[in-house]
Write a protein that holds these residues in place. Structure first.
Motif, PDB file in Angstrom:
ATOM      1  N   GLU A  56       0.832  -1.205   0.000  1.00  0.00           N
ATOM      2  CA  GLU A  56       0.000   0.000   0.000  1.00  0.00           C
ATOM      3  C   GLU A  56       0.865   1.253   0.000  1.00  0.00           C
ATOM      4  O   GLU A  56       0.600   2.224  -0.714  1.00  0.00           O
ATOM      5  CB  GLU A  56      -0.926  -0.006   1.227  1.00  0.00           C
ATOM      6  CG  GLU A  56      -1.981  -1.085   1.214  1.00  0.00           C
ATOM      7  CD  GLU A  56      -3.133  -0.735   0.297  1.00  0.00           C
ATOM      8  OE1 GLU A  56      -3.195   0.417  -0.158  1.00  0.00           O
ATOM      9  OE2 GLU A  56      -3.971  -1.628   0.046  1.00  0.00           O
ATOM     10  N   ILE A  57       1.916   1.248   0.820  1.00  0.00           N
ATOM     11  CA  ILE A  57       2.808   2.412   0.890  1.00  0.00           C
ATOM     12  C   ILE A  57       3.509   2.636  -0.439  1.00  0.00           C
ATOM     13  O   ILE A  57       3.601   3.762  -0.947  1.00  0.00           O
ATOM     14  CB  ILE A  57       3.833   2.221   2.035  1.00  0.00           C
ATOM     15  CG1 ILE A  57       3.109   2.192   3.389  1.00  0.00           C
ATOM     16  CG2 ILE A  57       4.883   3.326   2.012  1.00  0.00           C
ATOM     17  CD1 ILE A  57       3.997   1.816   4.542  1.00  0.00           C
ATOM     18  N   ASP A  59       2.467   1.763  -3.368  1.00  0.00           N
ATOM     19  CA  ASP A  59       1.479   2.228  -4.336  1.00  0.00           C
ATOM     20  C   ASP A  59       1.173   3.706  -4.158  1.00  0.00           C
ATOM     21  O   ASP A  59       1.052   4.452  -5.133  1.00  0.00           O
ATOM     22  CB  ASP A  59       0.200   1.406  -4.199  1.00  0.00           C
ATOM     23  CG  ASP A  59      -0.847   1.794  -5.238  1.00  0.00           C
ATOM     24  OD1 ASP A  59      -0.508   1.767  -6.441  1.00  0.00           O
ATOM     25  OD2 ASP A  59      -1.968   2.131  -4.857  1.00  0.00           O
ATOM     26  N   GLU A  60       1.048   4.154  -2.912  1.00  0.00           N
ATOM     27  CA  GLU A  60       0.765   5.566  -2.668  1.00  0.00           C
ATOM     28  C   GLU A  60       1.920   6.445  -3.144  1.00  0.00           C
ATOM     29  O   GLU A  60       1.717   7.494  -3.763  1.00  0.00           O
ATOM     30  CB  GLU A  60       0.490   5.788  -1.184  1.00  0.00           C
ATOM     31  CG  GLU A  60      -0.813   5.147  -0.700  1.00  0.00           C
ATOM     32  CD  GLU A  60      -1.002   5.282   0.801  1.00  0.00           C
ATOM     33  OE1 GLU A  60      -0.142   5.941   1.427  1.00  0.00           O
ATOM     34  OE2 GLU A  60      -1.989   4.751   1.333  1.00  0.00           O
ATOM     35  N   ALA A  63       1.977   6.384  -7.043  1.00  0.00           N
ATOM     36  CA  ALA A  63       0.905   7.187  -7.617  1.00  0.00           C
ATOM     37  C   ALA A  63       1.181   8.685  -7.467  1.00  0.00           C
ATOM     38  O   ALA A  63       0.925   9.477  -8.379  1.00  0.00           O
ATOM     39  CB  ALA A  63      -0.428   6.826  -6.957  1.00  0.00           C
ATOM     40  N   TYR A  64       1.752   9.056  -6.317  1.00  0.00           N
ATOM     41  CA  TYR A  64       2.057  10.473  -6.100  1.00  0.00           C
ATOM     42  C   TYR A  64       3.140  10.959  -7.067  1.00  0.00           C
ATOM     43  O   TYR A  64       3.029  12.015  -7.677  1.00  0.00           O
ATOM     44  CB  TYR A  64       2.504  10.693  -4.656  1.00  0.00           C
ATOM     45  CG  TYR A  64       2.844  12.141  -4.332  1.00  0.00           C
ATOM     46  CD1 TYR A  64       1.843  13.034  -3.977  1.00  0.00           C
ATOM     47  CD2 TYR A  64       4.158  12.605  -4.400  1.00  0.00           C
ATOM     48  CE1 TYR A  64       2.137  14.358  -3.693  1.00  0.00           C
ATOM     49  CE2 TYR A  64       4.462  13.919  -4.129  1.00  0.00           C
ATOM     50  CZ  TYR A  64       3.445  14.806  -3.773  1.00  0.00           C
ATOM     51  OH  TYR A  64       3.738  16.110  -3.504  1.00  0.00           O
ATOM     52  N   HIS A  92       1.030  -1.496  -8.550  1.00  0.00           N
ATOM     53  CA  HIS A  92      -0.104  -0.587  -8.719  1.00  0.00           C
ATOM     54  C   HIS A  92      -1.258  -1.275  -9.453  1.00  0.00           C
ATOM     55  O   HIS A  92      -2.417  -1.147  -9.047  1.00  0.00           O
ATOM     56  CB  HIS A  92       0.351   0.655  -9.481  1.00  0.00           C
ATOM     57  CG  HIS A  92      -0.759   1.605  -9.832  1.00  0.00           C
ATOM     58  ND1 HIS A  92      -1.396   2.374  -8.885  1.00  0.00           N
ATOM     59  CD2 HIS A  92      -1.354   1.893 -11.017  1.00  0.00           C
ATOM     60  CE1 HIS A  92      -2.338   3.098  -9.465  1.00  0.00           C
ATOM     61  NE2 HIS A  92      -2.327   2.825 -10.762  1.00  0.00           N
ATOM     62  N   THR A  96      -4.932  -2.115  -7.893  1.00  0.00           N
ATOM     63  CA  THR A  96      -6.121  -1.584  -8.562  1.00  0.00           C
ATOM     64  C   THR A  96      -7.138  -2.688  -8.825  1.00  0.00           C
ATOM     65  O   THR A  96      -8.339  -2.526  -8.579  1.00  0.00           O
ATOM     66  CB  THR A  96      -5.723  -0.909  -9.884  1.00  0.00           C
ATOM     67  OG1 THR A  96      -4.789   0.148  -9.617  1.00  0.00           O
ATOM     68  CG2 THR A  96      -6.943  -0.339 -10.581  1.00  0.00           C
ATOM     69  N   ASP A  99      -8.634  -3.848  -5.447  1.00  0.00           N
ATOM     70  CA  ASP A  99      -9.620  -2.921  -4.899  1.00  0.00           C
ATOM     71  C   ASP A  99     -10.945  -3.017  -5.638  1.00  0.00           C
ATOM     72  O   ASP A  99     -12.019  -2.962  -5.027  1.00  0.00           O
ATOM     73  CB  ASP A  99      -9.087  -1.486  -4.969  1.00  0.00           C
ATOM     74  CG  ASP A  99      -7.955  -1.248  -3.976  1.00  0.00           C
ATOM     75  OD1 ASP A  99      -7.758  -2.122  -3.108  1.00  0.00           O
ATOM     76  OD2 ASP A  99      -7.277  -0.207  -4.084  1.00  0.00           O
ATOM     77  N   THR A 330       2.573  -0.834  10.464  1.00  0.00           N
ATOM     78  CA  THR A 330       3.013   0.402   9.822  1.00  0.00           C
ATOM     79  C   THR A 330       4.064   1.088  10.672  1.00  0.00           C
ATOM     80  O   THR A 330       5.055   1.627  10.158  1.00  0.00           O
ATOM     81  CB  THR A 330       1.814   1.329   9.594  1.00  0.00           C
ATOM     82  OG1 THR A 330       0.814   0.619   8.889  1.00  0.00           O
ATOM     83  CG2 THR A 330       2.223   2.551   8.799  1.00  0.00           C
TER      84      THR A 330
END
Length: 922
Positions: A56-57, A59-60, A63-64, A92, A96, A99, A330
């Protein structure tokens, strides 16, 4: 794995110490089997959860960065950025897809079960793995409108398997994927009916007693004698009780969880009550637990597992909604106490659905591409690169073949064309790795004496010993090709015949670039036998440039930066691409002297004063270039105007002799990048300073290399090069001769496409599959061939081979190559004299076609004051055809004459009869 820290707490929640996952597993060795499994299961679930958090980290962050466009400093396109960070892109895509699937699952859960949510970990115990637990949950979502009925069908399917053991049937008492399929079949066949052929509750109780299994009254599922971790003790269904298969049988009460709280577990009862209340609230399905819940739960689990092994139980609970994405894992990640590489063994996948046993590290998108089976060699190589990188991520583990299941391993081999039937998985992985490491020489592998037998007949060049077919005799000795026969000394001798001076030769060897005379014959006056009023070829070529510029526009308001992107197959370009002297220069100056070349279609350059044409780059990926990819490729351009130092090509001379040292300096400065082309943004001073020149390149700095009209510039492909601004008109042609490998299909840079693709592009007068470096055509391509484009053919065997209309193995092509090498000027002179009229006729035909096709928008019509050709004045009418037939003493065939009285209509038998038979309708 040893750095994955798990906390230990006392009963009152006070933290005692940190312990690694490895230490926890070692401590669990002293426990009884059930408690040891509980520790192993919990530790594994922690590791899986941690990996999800890290993904998740990643991917964030990805994406940023992608949205910020900061990567444009180092990459010229999104494709290059994604190729450089392929693992982040795969992550990613996987998130996607996950989700999207998760949202669909949530909707179906709420539609059928309301707010009751059962996590996949709840079923991991029943199925033996997390992934199989997901299958179990999916089954209930699909068939669980009557949940008790669906579960009873599962009990029947499992008992049927256990009661009739045999070859190919598992004796494992946990639910198997085959049980899910059998239960689904029962539901489909019987629907709401309760046939006598299916066992009732008493029969199920008796059947499962033989396997020491009893029914859990909270879940209606039969389990082994020992009660499950946090469920109530097992209880048999009372004799005579209604079977869940019978209509009107009791079902689960709305809102009640399938897994209830442990009555004899006071330490976590408070936590359970909190979770129970949240699970009953009508809110959406959670994505993760809240930080407070996971913190309390982790402390409770640790105290149970470490401090009180006798009460050790694996915890699977019903979760409620969550608002915060944070968790103790985390925090562990933020403290940098986790090593993903060492933790890999905890995230290996268990049995996957649909017979797939691939590791969890294998992205779903990658397996989907394997099912699609790409046909283009470029796409196959890209897929192989992704495939091997996943295998290499396992590190030095000898069992690399276990990353992919047998099905997907052989799918990858089959896509490439490898024989896989008699290979073990490790042997297949070994061959795939060999092809991966030598992917830039895949054509040589397909024809190598030791490796050509690896390939299927359809994936490699056909050899005469494969089969004779209709032929009676096998050739005793094949005709030798000139490929590989030219040595360095031969090349120097032929270049001397072409009047290349010693200074030019030294300049090539020292700087890696040279300017040579090649196309001055285009400025010659028309031959004596030309039609009156004929013009020089160079005048018609320059006029053609203006014609294509007339038909070019700016897309989305973006300038074309001096490129004539509407002109891919102009007649002038085709002349230069098929010129035997230009071809000979390339063969002799290439390091490998490869005679098998093909011109890669590329648009022309037509700059005018004020155009922004400044750039600097290397048309290669430098790290791959240092490994040998495309190292023999050279490049250049033919100039149609006199260039000046302030309007020409710029090169960094001599850098090819110290490329590795220079690139190491760029790495130290943080300027390295990926992609097919290595850009040099921010000015040359960032990439190459005077100190660099003194220390590694004999003090050589960037210099201009202007060409005279009719000259060609040939440059080593390893040199950084660029262009100055445009103070005046400058027209050039880029032939892009690319080497062909031994299979006569693969190019030297495999990502650029294949010989077949370029041959089709030349025939259709369209762009190639990408650019010569393999980079996609991102800046300017054409949707279809220019309507007035004219194909220039018939110039000779070598010319045909240079544009893919003949193969280099053709007897006449090889004959002409030998003739060109033996007496270059004699061959070149004959070629020019023989083809002048053919070229001139092509220009004339193109000029007329453009006027007819575009009418008032025609360039030539506008140039001649609106003289528009509505129809082709040269079209032959009936009188012209009669004159031609009489002049040649030809008669119209009698078969063309229609029989008297004949009528031709569909379904009407009115055609005249022949002989005694009846006529047939035409």
């Amino acid at each position: 794995m040893n750095k994955l820290q798990l906390e230990r707490y006392t009963a009152d929640g006070k933290q005692l110490a940190h312990t690694t996952a490895r230490q926890q597993l070692e401590q669990a060795e002293r426990l009884n089997p059930e408690d040891k499994w509980a520790v192993h299961q919990t530790t594994l679930n922690y590791a899986l959860t941690f990996r999800e958090e890290v993904n998740e980290i990643v991917d964030e962050i990805y994406a940023y960065v992608l949205q910020s466009n900061s990567w444009r400093v180092a990459f010229s396109s999104t494709d290059e950025f994604q190729e450089a960070f392929i693992e982040a892109q795969q992550n990613h895509e996987q998130i996607t897809v996950r989700d999207a699937n998760l949202q669909a699952v949530r909707r179906r859960i709420q539609e059928r079960w309301g707010s009751v949510v059962i996590t996949s970990n709840s079923f991991a115990h029943l199925m033996g793995s997390v992934s199989a637990g997901n299958q179990f949950r999916s089954f209930l979502i699909k068939h669980g409108s009557d949940k008790t009925r669906a579960i009873e069908c599962l009990n029947i399917a499992r008992l049927k398997r256990l009661a009739a053991p045999g070859r190919g049937k598992s004796t494992n008492r946990r639910f198997q994927p085959t049980d899910l399929h059998e239960a689904a079949r029962i539901i489909r066949e019987h629907g709401e009916k309760s046939p006598k052929s299916l066992p009732d509750a008493d029969q199920l109780n008796e059947g499962y007693q033989d396997f020491e299994m009893g029914r859990d009254m909270t879940t209606w599922i039969f389990e082994e004698g020992r009660p499950r971790q946090i469920t109530a003790p097992h209880a048999r269904l009372p004799s005579g009780a209604a079977s869940p298969l019978a209509p009107g049988s009791p079902t689960f009460a709305p809102g009640s969880p399938m897994i209830i709280s442990p009555a004899a577990s006071p330490r976590i009862s408070g936590i359970w009550e909190t979770v129970q209340r949240r699970s009953e609230s009508p809110v959406r399905t959670p994505r993760r637990m809240t930080r407070s819940m996971t913190g309390a739960l982790s402390r409770a689990i640790s105290s149970q597992l470490i401090l009180d092994p006798a009460r050790s139980r694996a915890v699977s609970i019903v979760m409620g909604d969550a608002e915060s994405p944070q968790s103790p894992l985390t925090e562990i990640y933020r403290q940098r106490e986790v090593s993903l590489e060492e933790d890999d063994e905890f995230v290996e996948a268990e049995a996957k659905p649909h017979g797939c046993d691939c590791s969890r590290r294998v992205a779903t998108t990658l397996k989907a591409e394997l099912r699609q089976e790409p046909k283009l060699q470029r796409d196959q190589i890209r897929l192989l690169v992704r495939f091997i990188r996943v295998i290499e991520s396992r590190g030095r583990d000898e069992n690399k073949a276990a990353v992919f299941c047998n099905k997907h391993l052989r799918a990858m081999g089959g896509i490439l064309g490898l024989k896989t039937k008699r290979l073990t998985n490790p042997d297949l992985v070994s061959r795939l790795e060999f092809v991966y490491k030598n992917r830039d020489r895949i054509g040589d592998i397909k024809t190598g004496r030791e490796t050509f037998t690896w390939w299927r007949l359809t994936a490699r060049p056909y050899i005469q010993s494969d089969q004779l077919g209709i032929f009676k005799y096998e050739p005793g000795r094949p005709i030798r090709s000139m490929r590989g026969e030219i040595t360095h000394e031969h090349a120097k001798t032929i270049l001397q015949k072409l009047h290349m001076s010693r200074a030019q030769w030294d300049n090539w060897m020292e700087d890696g670039s040279v300017n040579l005379d090649c196309f001055r014959w285009l400025w010659d006056a028309p031959p004596k036998d030309a039609e009156p009023g004929s013009r020089r070829l160079i005048d018609m070529i320059r006029e053609e440039y203006d014609m294509y510029l007339h038909h070019q526009r700016e897309l989305n308001g973006e300038p074309n930066y001096g490129w004539l992107r509407s002109m891919w197959h102009g007649i002038g370009q085709q002349i230069i691409r098929q010129d035997p002297l230009y071809y000979l220069y390339y063969v002799l100056l290439r390091p490998d002297h490869n005679t098998w070349l093909i011109s890669y279609p590329y648009y022309a350059k037509y700059t005018k004063a004020g155009d922004h044409t400044e750039f600097r780059h290397i048309d290669h990926n430098v790290p791959k270039l240092l490994e040998g990819r495309g190292i023999s490729e050279i490049q250049g351009s033919a100039s149609l105007d006199d260039e000046t130092p302030d309007g020409c090509t710029l090169i960094l001379p001599g850098i090819h002799r110290c490329l590795r040292q220079w690139w190491e300096r760029m790495h130290d400065r943080g300027l390295t990048q990926g992609g097919y082309v290595t850009g040099m943004p921010g000015g040359l001073s960032r990439w190459y300073s005077e100190q660099d020149a003194k220390e590694i390149n004999k003090g050589k700095m960037e210099k201009a290399v202007p060409c005279k009209a009719g000259q060609v510039r040939i440059t080593d492909g390893r040199l950084p090069h660029g262009s100055t601004a445009s103070p005046r008109v400058r027209r050039t042609v880029l032939p892009w001769y690319c080497g062909i490998q031994n299979d006569h299909e693969s190019l030297a840079i495999t990502e650029a496409g294949t010989w077949s693709q370029l041959s089709a592009a030349h025939i259709a007068l369209k762009p190639g599959p990408s650019t010569p470096s393999g980079k996609p055509n991102a800046y300017g391509t054409i949707p279809y061939a220019f309507p007035a484009a004219t194909c220039l053919t018939g110039l000779g065997p070598i010319s045909d081979a240079l544009v893919g209309r003949r193969r280099w193995t053709d007897v006449m092509v090889d004959h002409d190559v030998r003739a060109l090498m033996q007496d270059p000027w004699a061959y070149i002179t004959r070629w020019r004299q023989r083809n002048w009229h053919t070229i001139y006729q092509a220009f004339t035909a193109q000029r007329r076609s453009e006027r007819v096709i575009f009418g008032p928008k025609s360039y030539y019509a506008a140039m001649h004051g609106g003289d528009i050709l509505e129809e082709d004045d040269d079209a032959l009418d009936e009188e012209d055809m009669a004159d031609i037939l009489s002049a040649e003493n030809l008669e119209k065939p009698k078969e063309w004459d229609e029989p008297a009285g004949a009528t031709y209509s569909f379904g009407s038998p009115s055609q005249p009869q022949k002989g005694k038979g009846k006529g047939r309708a035409t």
